[in-house]
Scaffold this motif. Structure first.
Motif, PDB file in Angstrom:
ATOM      1  N   GLY A 195      21.192   6.104  -7.882  1.00  0.00           N
ATOM      2  CA  GLY A 195      21.731   7.221  -7.120  1.00  0.00           C
ATOM      3  C   GLY A 195      20.632   8.021  -6.450  1.00  0.00           C
ATOM      4  O   GLY A 195      19.544   7.537  -6.198  1.00  0.00           O
ATOM      5  N   GLN A 233      22.181  11.805  -9.090  1.00  0.00           N
ATOM      6  CA  GLN A 233      23.611  11.849  -8.808  1.00  0.00           C
ATOM      7  C   GLN A 233      24.007  10.482  -8.245  1.00  0.00           C
ATOM      8  O   GLN A 233      23.526  10.078  -7.203  1.00  0.00           O
ATOM      9  N   ASP A 234      24.856   9.767  -8.976  1.00  0.00           N
ATOM     10  CA  ASP A 234      25.347   8.460  -8.552  1.00  0.00           C
ATOM     11  C   ASP A 234      26.863   8.567  -8.452  1.00  0.00           C
ATOM     12  O   ASP A 234      27.546   8.606  -9.470  1.00  0.00           O
ATOM     13  N   ASN A 235      27.357   8.629  -7.221  1.00  0.00           N
ATOM     14  CA  ASN A 235      28.775   8.907  -6.942  1.00  0.00           C
ATOM     15  C   ASN A 235      29.139  10.252  -7.568  1.00  0.00           C
ATOM     16  O   ASN A 235      28.633  11.270  -7.153  1.00  0.00           O
ATOM     17  N   THR A 236      29.974  10.277  -8.579  1.00  0.00           N
ATOM     18  CA  THR A 236      30.360  11.544  -9.208  1.00  0.00           C
ATOM     19  C   THR A 236      29.676  11.742 -10.553  1.00  0.00           C
ATOM     20  O   THR A 236      29.943  12.708 -11.250  1.00  0.00           O
TER      21      THR A 236
END
Length: 182
Positions: A75, A133-136
């Motif tokens: 992320g 931060q990886d997606n949500t």
């Protein structure tokens, strides 16, 4: 050649780099003293361009092959980082991951007060705690930043101040045992 080798052996301490960087960063500054004495506190400072590091890590992660990761990072890396130092036989004023003392223009600064508790060869380890931060999904990763090698000089007078009572007590027991056996 032999004379040169002998002169190098007899000369004063060889200069060596006491700080070993684990991340390829050009603008990181780690400030440590050149000489350290047992029981005498000193200041350690880290200045790091966190925005530059975050951008660098994000570029590496973006260009990495599918299914691979660099230091387990996935992320986007945030420039908001924390730092930590640790070392055996060191008393450190603030333990654990610390927010920067100041963060101006993308350069974060951390400071610690460190006291060596024993003499000899010692190592302080520096770590960065990054938020990704990886997606949500948010995740925190600890990255090894550097290691600082110290040759801590013994401080006999301070050791006697701290341990003199025990030495005197031991001597009193030995003297009492000697006269008791006599």
């Amino acid at each position: 050649f032999s004379i040169n080798a002998v002169l190098h052996m007899l000369s004063a301490k060889r200069l060596h780099n006491p700080v070993i960087m684990k991340l390829p960063l050009d603008s990181t500054v780690i400030t440590i003293p050149s000489e350290v004495k047992q029981y005498e506190p000193f200041e350690v400072a880290v200045n790091l361009e966190t925005k530059h590091l975050a951008k660098f890590l994000n570029e590496i992660v973006a260009t990495a092959s599918e299914g691979t990761s660099i230091h387990g990072i996935r992320g986007v890396v945030s420039p908001n980082m924390k730092a930590e130092i640790a070392g055996d036989d060191f008393e450190i004023d603030r333990l654990g991951a610390q927010d920067p003392v100041s963060d101006y223009g993308g350069t974060a600064k951390w400071r610690w007060r460190v006291t060596p508790e024993s003499s000899g060869e010692q190592v302080l380890k520096f770590q960065l705690h990054t938020v990704t931060q990886d997606n949500t999904q948010a995740d925190t990763k600890a990255l090894g930043l550097a290691e600082a090698n110290f040759s801590v000089q013994a401080n006999l007078s301070e050791w006697m101040k701290r341990n003199g009572v025990w030495v005197a007590l031991l001597l009193a027991v030995l003297v009492a045992a000697f006269y008791g056996l006599r």
